[in-house]
Design a protein around this motif. Structure first.
Motif, PDB file in Angstrom:
ATOM      1  N   ILE A  95       7.537  -0.753   1.921  1.00 14.09           N
ATOM      2  CA  ILE A  95       8.146  -0.717   3.250  1.00 14.09           C
ATOM      3  C   ILE A  95       9.276  -1.725   3.334  1.00 14.09           C
ATOM      4  N   ALA A  96       9.044  -2.885   2.754  1.00 13.08           N
ATOM      5  CA  ALA A  96      10.108  -3.896   2.747  1.00 13.08           C
ATOM      6  C   ALA A  96      10.138  -4.538   1.375  1.00 13.08           C
ATOM      7  N   GLN A  97      11.305  -4.789   0.902  1.00 14.46           N
ATOM      8  CA  GLN A  97      11.415  -5.442  -0.401  1.00 14.46           C
ATOM      9  C   GLN A  97      12.553  -6.442  -0.343  1.00 14.46           C
ATOM     10  N   LYS A  98      12.280  -7.530   0.367  1.00 11.41           N
ATOM     11  CA  LYS A  98      13.265  -8.596   0.461  1.00 11.41           C
ATOM     12  C   LYS A  98      12.705  -9.779  -0.289  1.00 11.41           C
ATOM     13  N   GLU A  99      13.547 -10.739  -0.506  1.00 12.01           N
ATOM     14  CA  GLU A  99      13.084 -11.865  -1.296  1.00 12.01           C
ATOM     15  C   GLU A  99      11.944 -12.594  -0.594  1.00 12.01           C
ATOM     16  N   LYS A 100      12.079 -12.716   0.730  1.00 12.54           N
ATOM     17  CA  LYS A 100      11.065 -13.475   1.460  1.00 12.54           C
ATOM     18  C   LYS A 100      10.030 -12.607   2.134  1.00 12.54           C
ATOM     19  N   PHE A 101      10.148 -11.301   1.965  1.00 11.34           N
ATOM     20  CA  PHE A 101       9.159 -10.426   2.590  1.00 11.34           C
ATOM     21  C   PHE A 101       9.061  -9.113   1.835  1.00 11.34           C
ATOM     22  N   ARG A 102       7.952  -8.944   1.184  1.00 13.48           N
ATOM     23  CA  ARG A 102       7.711  -7.685   0.493  1.00 13.48           C
ATOM     24  C   ARG A 102       6.427  -7.087   1.043  1.00 13.48           C
ATOM     25  N   TRP A 103       6.463  -5.809   1.339  1.00  9.38           N
ATOM     26  CA  TRP A 103       5.301  -5.165   1.922  1.00  9.38           C
ATOM     27  C   TRP A 103       5.164  -3.788   1.305  1.00  9.38           C
ATOM     28  N   SER A 104       4.101  -3.605   0.581  1.00  7.94           N
ATOM     29  CA  SER A 104       3.821  -2.256   0.096  1.00  7.94           C
ATOM     30  C   SER A 104       2.508  -1.802   0.701  1.00  7.94           C
ATOM     31  N   SER A 105       2.459  -0.511   0.933  1.00 11.49           N
ATOM     32  CA  SER A 105       1.371   0.027   1.721  1.00 11.49           C
ATOM     33  C   SER A 105       1.011   1.400   1.175  1.00 11.49           C
ATOM     34  N   ARG A 106      -0.249   1.742   1.298  1.00 12.76           N
ATOM     35  CA  ARG A 106      -0.667   3.048   0.795  1.00 12.76           C
ATOM     36  C   ARG A 106      -1.729   3.634   1.699  1.00 12.76           C
ATOM     37  N   VAL A 107      -1.564   4.899   2.012  1.00 15.67           N
ATOM     38  CA  VAL A 107      -2.546   5.603   2.816  1.00 15.67           C
ATOM     39  C   VAL A 107      -3.178   6.681   1.947  1.00 15.67           C
ATOM     40  N   LEU A 108      -4.500   6.710   1.946  1.00 13.59           N
ATOM     41  CA  LEU A 108      -5.221   7.762   1.237  1.00 13.59           C
ATOM     42  C   LEU A 108      -5.984   8.589   2.262  1.00 13.59           C
ATOM     43  N   TRP A 109      -6.027   9.879   2.016  1.00 10.93           N
ATOM     44  CA  TRP A 109      -6.781  10.772   2.915  1.00 10.93           C
ATOM     45  C   TRP A 109      -7.465  11.803   2.041  1.00 10.93           C
ATOM     46  N   TRP A 110      -8.739  11.998   2.264  1.00  9.77           N
ATOM     47  CA  TRP A 110      -9.417  13.003   1.438  1.00  9.77           C
ATOM     48  C   TRP A 110     -10.564  13.650   2.171  1.00  9.77           C
ATOM     49  N   LYS A 111     -10.825  14.861   1.775  1.00 10.33           N
ATOM     50  CA  LYS A 111     -11.985  15.552   2.315  1.00 10.33           C
ATOM     51  C   LYS A 111     -12.538  16.494   1.274  1.00 10.33           C
ATOM     52  N   ASN A 112     -13.810  16.790   1.403  1.00  9.26           N
ATOM     53  CA  ASN A 112     -14.470  17.689   0.463  1.00  9.26           C
ATOM     54  C   ASN A 112     -15.392  18.598   1.251  1.00  9.26           C
ATOM     55  N   ASP A 113     -15.383  19.885   0.889  1.00 11.46           N
ATOM     56  CA  ASP A 113     -16.314  20.836   1.510  1.00 11.46           C
ATOM     57  C   ASP A 113     -17.226  21.404   0.448  1.00 11.46           C
ATOM     58  N   ILE A 114     -18.511  21.219   0.673  1.00 13.06           N
ATOM     59  CA  ILE A 114     -19.496  21.730  -0.279  1.00 13.06           C
ATOM     60  C   ILE A 114     -20.107  22.991   0.284  1.00 13.06           C
ATOM     61  N   LEU A 115     -20.367  23.928  -0.596  1.00 11.77           N
ATOM     62  CA  LEU A 115     -21.034  25.147  -0.176  1.00 11.77           C
ATOM     63  C   LEU A 115     -21.962  25.576  -1.296  1.00 11.77           C
ATOM     64  N   LEU A 116     -23.164  25.888  -0.911  1.00  8.37           N
ATOM     65  CA  LEU A 116     -24.107  26.450  -1.867  1.00  8.37           C
ATOM     66  C   LEU A 116     -23.827  27.951  -1.887  1.00  8.37           C
ATOM     67  N   THR A 117     -23.062  28.399  -2.876  1.00  3.55           N
ATOM     68  CA  THR A 117     -22.647  29.809  -2.876  1.00  3.55           C
ATOM     69  C   THR A 117     -23.756  30.719  -3.363  1.00  3.55           C
TER      70      THR A 117
ATOM     71  N   PHE B 220       4.986 -12.895   1.530  1.00  2.09           N
ATOM     72  CA  PHE B 220       6.000 -13.490   2.387  1.00  2.09           C
ATOM     73  C   PHE B 220       6.250 -14.937   1.996  1.00  2.09           C
ATOM     74  N   PHE B 221       7.410 -15.377   2.311  1.00  2.00           N
ATOM     75  CA  PHE B 221       7.877 -16.711   1.877  1.00  2.00           C
ATOM     76  C   PHE B 221       7.586 -16.918   0.404  1.00  2.00           C
ATOM     77  N   LYS B 222       7.685 -15.886  -0.357  1.00  2.00           N
ATOM     78  CA  LYS B 222       7.534 -15.900  -1.813  1.00  2.00           C
ATOM     79  C   LYS B 222       6.133 -16.277  -2.296  1.00  2.00           C
ATOM     80  N   ASN B 223       5.519 -17.244  -1.641  1.00  2.00           N
ATOM     81  CA  ASN B 223       4.283 -17.780  -2.197  1.00  2.00           C
ATOM     82  C   ASN B 223       3.021 -17.375  -1.441  1.00  2.00           C
ATOM     83  N   PHE B 224       3.201 -16.587  -0.399  1.00  2.00           N
ATOM     84  CA  PHE B 224       2.032 -16.166   0.354  1.00  2.00           C
ATOM     85  C   PHE B 224       1.763 -14.678   0.118  1.00  2.00           C
ATOM     86  N   ASP B 225       0.512 -14.353  -0.125  1.00  2.00           N
ATOM     87  CA  ASP B 225       0.126 -12.955  -0.271  1.00  2.00           C
ATOM     88  C   ASP B 225      -0.946 -12.633   0.761  1.00  2.00           C
ATOM     89  N   PHE B 226      -0.720 -11.547   1.450  1.00  2.00           N
ATOM     90  CA  PHE B 226      -1.723 -11.090   2.407  1.00  2.00           C
ATOM     91  C   PHE B 226      -2.077  -9.639   2.070  1.00  2.00           C
TER      92      PHE B 226
END
Lengths: 460, 1004
Positions: free
Chosen positions: B762-784, B856-862
């Motif tokens: 989302i942001a890639q600056k020297e003092k602020f980098r933010w990467s983000s990921r969204v996962l979405w999943w579903k499964n349908d089971i059926l006894l055929t 952020f601020f190069k040395n902090f990771d959240f």
């Protein structure tokens, strides 16, 4: 060339592995833990048949706990109080309108365990007939013994299922026979019992050819003749269920009945410490637990003062066991006093019942003197004096049912429930459901698995 | 069969001959240089390959390399994990210095897909889930590996047995593949088929809970130190896992541990301190005289009122006493790695000491690892990994029980809080008049311990047999062993309340279980080129052995305070079981890669197993896949699309796998039954099937991967359709025939699902980098197809909620009793043929997670990871118990104001159905969050005189926040351990915890 020396061992190793030890070949394994069922179907050794017969004794006792508890509950001889799972109360007592359905909690054992024993008996009969290691007389003895226990087990199922009827032909596991109506089921059980009797009759004399446990041998049932008497005792029980009164008397006469001998006489299920199994009906007296078989209050309420059976069988606790289920609290102040130890044996048929059968059959045949004599044998033993009531058939039957209630209390059969149903007395006057606010069940439902199977057969 | 052996031999001899011919030399040209990052630091371990050939080298510790070229117009390809690869045309240069740009995507990472080969993620045709060490353990310290997967992989459904220390996690990849047994994924650690079994402890017998599945023992992957892991690859379905054949139906999890790299020896020390608290307490209702009069029987009221009055308002909150504790957590790790061009090593030692929130419970792990890679010659590399582990878990007494009272949650459900169960001054525990045991005494004096000693050894030998400019023939030999020795110890002393009520008071079970897995695999891999098409051919063979040997002994009627088996009155062989399994397999695979534009793979695996009825029959498992990198075609590259799309990859894959029957499925035994001093043989109630076949699955997967704006945004979309057939189901015979079940191969299951992944920077600056990921999943089971009569199974029967096995339904369907709403309201009207109403479904509607890494601020990771599970019902029998004891927190409230308390009025009137306990288990949970500070290198250098290279401190937490309307301890709970079906049954579990940590990492 130096490098080649490094490859040589690698290749050598690979070649060795691939070619020498049949790298890709696998053998079908044998069970490392147990012998197979197939191993006894042909040419079984004497030891193998011995083990099967002992296995039959083991299967023969497996019904004990659930049948005693459930059938005993149905006739309100007892409550099986269990705080760990309220369904022992709510479902078994039919609290809050619950019915005995095909999926009723915890009742399948009363159906399945007898049939496990019947399967074992069929296996014994097959094994002994398909081997040369036994004489004809010995084969008759083993088969007759197996059929005797088989009949006993069928009758347990028939008593639970009652008018649903039961399957008798169960030899082919993939093609069991139909459900026969109650009367026909009982007739078939009689046939099996009579076959066993005939076979035991052709089994020679002396001791049973294989070892039986002390449940038989320690109680005088180690001989062919005595096993035949046991067969007839079961026949007597069946005969009165079929209202074949004369047949009942004939069977009593051929059984181990003794008018003067110990009422306790009879064969037992034996129990012991591991690797055996502890007596499942044993509870430590006064144990401060929330699981306990207790005497139903109505049984205590209806006693005759001084009845020795009450003193012998019921133990008054210092504090009641109480369990609340579905908002209905149940408390039992008396527990079972019959078993001294967790290894005590449990009789599965006693002379006392034969005396009572004799009384009942005689009463039904209007042989009042004989009937009263038998009743008095029971009353004397209980220390409550001779019978002084009316001697009409009805009055005698009332008296006999009363005596059966105390003489046969909580025996592994559910006599009270069976007896009340036989005489069409399964009603609130005889089955006190006022405390547990439950339901009086006439019979159990045909298990869901049977319904499923019949559905399956239609479509396979 | 023999033929194929000779064929392999012929190939080997041919290859050896070819190798001798390579002495011929070509015109040579030396190129050297340094590989550096954008920041100017050297990148060791960069792969440098002459494009279109197999000639290559790697950069050294200082980033320098040197390569000899044999052709003109060569192009060098530089690639290193974490950096975008780069192609440089050599021309006439003899020195080429290269700067690699950091790669925010993971497209360059290498994914192990074949048994002896790997592929770049950007060329992959399957949605293979990968987790790096950073993703797995970079945020917070998690006790066991499997627990660290939560919310990080799409297509995964997980449940915990409960929160007892030492693990116990069930993982279902892409739904349910098997209706019997555990159906857990296959774990492979550095090529070793790892033991993930569960050691029987016998706890369920001592407490009366029931069968082995209720022992609440953990699955043994929990032994592995998660901090040793470099990457985890998850082959979720048959299309990706086909090459693993008969053991891959439930997916394959490939774990690769950390290895050393050439250069300066690095020493890394890390210490974490933390604490755990329960995620949630159920709550306890207070009592009044009115409530006592409502709850208790008339006969019982006087004594209860007396006790209540005697307490004089004092209450004891047992739930808080047992579960509300703060458990100290400590992890210490030391890692040393380094090496030179020839030999590299990674050595680690770790000590985990984490207490449980319940007194006298906890988990300890000691792990030692040495991974060594050595180049015997330029062409032969030997890698070995040795790992010794000792784990020691005290899991206490929770969960189900019967009669014994030896379960905290079950027991205290029945104890009103005005009654004092605490020991008096002399240490005597009062009897519990409300249940059969004093839970304080059990917790103080009972023992439920598992101690495991484990040794995992792997080896891998790679030899280049033949090498030419355009081809390379490699021999890869791989194998190892996993030896596990587990000792279990369950003990209840003789003077406990329930024990005193037994014929033989005092109960101890000692168990010893030994597992030995060995595996050996060899493959020939031939890499060659035809024009621009790179081809990889491989063929090989595998042999696996699994041996288990367990013996449990029990002793009852114990001498005072004694736990030796011989100090008992009644001594018993409780369980003995031997189990030996052998599998063999052969495989071939062909990959073709046309200039990273079209990548196709096809392969077959053939397998045999002694678990299958016909042990000597080969079963074939084919696979094929195709990926097209549209963005690599010139018509895209030269178009305006290339400014937006850096990757456009439609892909499709198909594969087949199998699941083996459980050991013993083929046998119809006569079991032993002792009676009266004689040995009996009784006919089994569960017949075997000597013709049983493996359960087979075929999966078609297709998807689209998009990379946008130089891969700053990545989208991965996958649809799969997994059809399993020959599923093993026990045909329930008529119960009148005296044999209950026979296994059949008649059932068929269908799992269809969608997995989406959207990640981006989302942001890639020297003092602020933010990467983000969204996962979405579903499964349908059926006894055929079921093929056998419909039936209910699992949990505690219809009256408390069970599961439906019927064609056209999912086996996660919860059915049970409930009052009919009207005359037409019947199970049959709902289409259910087993006489029970549909009450819910354990299968979630969908799951979603959101992970964030912010620098952020190069040395902090959240970092933080959120996880949302929508839908999925549980059977909440904890509430059932607490209602039964009058202790649920709202028992005495009266929501509808009719005078009947809630505790007696849940569900439909007359409030006697199983519908009361089936509850929605939707949740939103903050899985992990952390804040780290890395001390700037410059100040560090100044301060430590260049002796310390890195210092990192931080705080983290696991599961700190949960939003759920579910009323049990944890919506993820599942009493029945690792069973494939029957998940989501909640019965007085050990509460799961939230964990908080402070971290310190120092590197030298």
């Amino acid at each position: 060339m130096k490098k080649i020396h490094l490859y040589t061992p690698i290749f050598a190793g690979l070649l060795l592995m691939m070619s020498s030890c049949n790298f890709f070949s696998l053998d079908t394994p044998n069970d490392p833990n147990n012998p197979s069922l197939g191993s006894v179907s042909q040419n079984a050794s004497r030891t193998q048949v011995q083990n099967l017969v002992t296995g039959l004794e083991s299967r023969h006792r497996d019904y004990l706990f659930t049948v005693t508890m459930l059938y005993g509950t149905m006739g309100r001889e007892l409550w099986y109080l269990n705080a760990s799972d309220p369904r022992w109360q709510t479902d078994w007592l039919g609290m809050n309108g619950r019915q005995a359905t095909a999926n009723m909690f915890g009742y399948l054992n009363t159906y399945q365990q007898p049939y496990f024993a019947i399967r074992q008996a069929l296996t014994v009969i097959d094994a002994v007939n398909n081997t040369n290691t036994f004489t004809t007389e010995e084969k008759n003895a083993v088969s007759g013994f197996a059929k005797t226990l088989m009949a006993y087990q069928y009758l347990i199922v028939a008593m639970g299922q009652y008018e649903n009827g039961i399957r008798i032909d169960v030899k082919d596991i993939q093609n069991p026979g139909p459900f026969l109506p109650l009367a026909e089921s009982l007739t078939q059980i009689k046939r099996i019992l009579d076959e066993g009797n005939t076979e035991l009759g052709g089994a020679g004399t002396g001791n049973f050819p294989l070892r039986l446990t002390s449940g038989f041998t320690g109680n005088g049932f180690g001989t062919i003749a005595s096993l035949r008497q046991l067969n007839r005792a079961i026949a007597a029980r069946l005969a009165v269920y079929r209202q074949d009164w004369q047949g009942g008397l004939d069977a009593v006469a051929a059984s181990f009945y003794s008018a003067t001998g110990s009422l306790e006489a009879g064969p037992a299920h034996t129990f012991g410490a591991p690797p055996d199994t502890f007596n499942p009906l044993f509870f430590v007296k006064n144990a401060n637990v929330s699981t306990m078989m207790v005497v139903h209050p109505s049984v205590l309420r209806d006693t005759i003062a001084g009845d020795a059976r009450v003193r012998a069988k019921f133990f008054r606790r210092t504090a009641p066991v109480s369990v609340t289920s579905d908002g209905t609290p149940l408390a039992g102040l008396y527990q079972d006093n019959r078993f001294a130890l967790n290894t005590s044996e449990v009789k599965f048929f006693r002379n006392e019942e034969l005396v009572l059968i004799a009384a009942e059959a005689n009463a039904q045949l209007n042989r009042t003197t004989e009937a009263v004599a038998a009743i008095n044998r029971i009353r004397t033993a209980a220390g409550i004096g001779n019978y002084a009531g009316a001697t009409t058939k009805e009055a005698l039957i009332d008296e006999i049912l009363f005596q059966r209630r105390y003489s046969l209390w909580a025996e592994p059969w559910g006599h009270r429930w069976v007896d009340l149903r036989r005489y069409n007395r399964l009603n609130a006057a005889n089955v006190d459901v006022s405390i547990d606010r439950g339901t009086i069940f006439r019979q159990l439902a045909r298990p869901q698995a049977e319904i499923n199977w019949d559905e399956y057969v239609k479509t396979r | 069969m023999l033929k194929s052996t000779y064929f392999s031999m012929a190939r080997l001899i041919f290859a050896a001959g070819m190798w001798l011919l390579t002495a011929i030399a070509f015109a040579q040209n030396q190129v050297s240089g340094t590989v550096k990052s954008a920041e100017g630091s050297p990148i060791p371990g960069t792969n440098i390959v002459v494009k279109g050939t197999t000639i290559g080298t790697t950069s050294g510790a200082d980033g320098t390399y040197s390569i000899t070229l044999r052709q003109n117009n060569a192009t060098l390809v530089f690639s290193s994990i974490g950096f975008q690869s780069k192609e440089v045309s050599v021309g006439n240069n003899s020195t080429i210095n290269v700067m690699l740009v950091e790669d925010v995507s993971n497209l360059q990472e290498v994914v192990v897909t074949g048994l002896a080969s790997s592929i770049k993620r950007s060329n992959l045709a399957n949605a293979v889930g990968t987790l790096s060490a950073k993703e797995l353990m970079g945020t917070t310290q998690i006790q066991t590996v499997d627990n660290a997967f939560y919310g990080k992989l799409p297509g995964v459904n997980m449940n915990t047995n409960g929160g007892a220390p030492g693990g116990g996690v069930s993982i279902q990849l892409r739904g349910i593949s098997s209706l019997v047994g555990a159906s857990q994924p296959l774990y492979i650690i550095d090529g070793v088929y790892a033991n993930n079994g569960v050691n029987r402890s016998g706890r369920a017998s001592v407490t009366g809970a029931g069968a082995e599945t209720q022992d609440d023992a953990s699955n043994r992957i929990s032994d592995l130190n998660p901090n040793d892991i470099e990457t985890v690859e998850v082959l979720k379905g048959p299309s990706a896992a086909a090459i693993y054949g008969t053991r891959a139906n439930a997916g394959v999890i490939i774990i690769t541990t950390k290895r050393g790299s050439a250069g300066k020896t690095k020493v890394s020390f890390a210490q974490d301190y933390g604490f755990a608290t329960p995620q949630r307490l159920f709550g306890v209702d207070n009592w009044t005289e009115a409530k006592i009069n409502t709850f208790f029987a008339a006969a019982r009221r006087p004594i209860e009122l007396e006790r209540f009055r005697a307490a004089n308002g004092q209450t004891w909150d047992y739930e808080k006493y047992f579960y509300g504790n703060t458990a100290p957590l400590s992890n210490t790790r030391l890692g040393i790695s380094g090496g030179n061009d020839k030999t590299k090593f990674f050595i680690s030692g770790a000590l985990t000491d984490e207490k449980g929130i319940v007194r006298r419970t906890g988990f300890k792990r000691y792990s030692l690892r040495a991974n060594i890679d050595h180049k015997l010659t330029n062409d032969i590399t030997l890698s070995v990994g040795s790992n010794y582990i000792n784990t020691n878990s005290d899991r206490g007494f929770t969960g189900n029980q019967n009669n014994s009272g030896a379960s905290i949650g079950y027991n205290i459900a029945y104890v009103p809080n005005y009654y004092n169960l605490f020991p008096d001054e002399s240490g005597r525990y009062p009897d519990n008049p409300y249940f059969s045991e004093n839970p304080i005494a059990v917790t103080d004096r009972g023992i439920n311990n598992t101690n495991v000693n484990r040794f995992i050894q792997s080896f891998n030998l790679t030899a280049n047999l033949y090498k030419s400019e355009k081809s390379l023939l490699k021999l890869v030999g791989q194998g190892g062993l996993d030896y596990t020795q587990g000792t279990t110890f369950v003990y209840l002393p003789e003077d406990l309340q329930f024990q005193r009520a037994q014929g033989n008071p005092g109960d101890v079970i000692w168990g010893k279980t030994e597992n030995v897995n060995t595996n050996f695999q060899t493959a020939l891999v031939y890499n060659w080129n035809i024009g621009k098409v790179n081809l990889t051919s491989q063929a090989g063979a595998v042999r696996l052995n699994f041996r288990e040997d367990r013996l449990l002994n029990r002793s009852r009627g114990l001498a005072g305070g004694q736990t030796n088996l011989r100090q008992g009155t009644v001594q018993e062989i409780f369980d003995q079981r031997f189990q030996t399994i052998t599998d063999v397999g052969a495989f071939v695979q062909q990959e073709a890669n046309w200039d990273d534009k079209i990548i196709a793979t096809a392969g077959v695996r053939w397998d045999k197993s002694t678990l299958i009825g016909d042990a000597d029959k080969f079963w074939a498992f084919p696979k094929a896949s195709l990926a097209i990198n549209i963005a690599n075609f010139d018509f895209v590259r030269s178009s305006s699309l290339s400014s937006v799309f850096s990757q456009i990859k439609p892909r499709v894959a198909y594969g087949q796998t199998a699941g083996v029957p459980a050991f013993g499925t083929t046998f119809t035994p006569l079991n032993s039954a002792n009676i009266g001093g004689l040995l009996g043989s009784v006919v089994t109630t569960a017949a075997g099937n000597a013709a049983i076949e493996p359960e087979r699955a075929g999966e078609l997967e297709f998807g689209l991967d998009l990379g946008l704006f130089n891969n700053r945004i990545q989208l991965e979309a996958t649809y799969y359709d997994k059809q399993t057939r020959s599923n093993i189901q026990n045909l329930q015979l008529s119960p009148a025939v005296g044999i209950s079940t026979i296994p059949t191969n008649l059932a068929q299951l269908q799992n269809r699902g969608v997995e989406l992944s959207l990640g981006g920077t989302i942001a890639q600056k020297e003092k602020f980098r933010w990467s983000s990921r969204v996962l979405w999943w579903k499964n349908d089971i059926l006894l055929t197809k079921l093929g056998i009569p419909a039936y209910n199974s699992g949990a505690f029967g219809v009256t408390l909620g069970t599961f439906l096995y019927q064609e056209g339904f999912s086996p996660t369907t919860i059915v049970g009793t409930r009052p009919a709403r009207d005359a037409n309201d019947t199970p049959a009207a709902e289409g259910v043929r087993t006489g029970a109403y549909i009450l819910g479904n354990n299968q979630p509607d969908f799951q979603m997670s959101w992970s964030n890494e912010i620098n952020f601020f190069k040395n902090f990771d959240f970092n933080m990871l959120w996880h949302w599970k929508k839908g999925g019902d549980n059977i909440n029998l904890t509430e059932f118990l607490w209602d039964g004891g009058g202790t649920s927190p709202d028992w005495d409230e009266d929501d509808n104001g009719d005078g009947v308390p809630n505790g007696r009025q849940r569900g439909l009137a007359p409030h006697n159905g199983a519908d009361r306990w089936v509850q929605d288990a939707t949740y939103l949970r903050l899985r992990e969050a952390a804040l780290y500070y890395t001390v700037p290198t410059t100040s560090l250098n100044k301060w430590s005189n260049n002796k310390i290279s890195r210092v990192r401190v931080g705080f983290s937490c696991q599961n700190p926040l949960t939003f759920s309307k579910y009323r049990g301890y944890d919506p993820e709970t599942s009493t029945f351990g690792l069973q494939a079906v029957a998940s989501g049954v909640d019965i007085a579990p050990y509460p799961t915890q939230r964990r908080f940590f402070g971290h310190l990492v120092v590197e030298f």
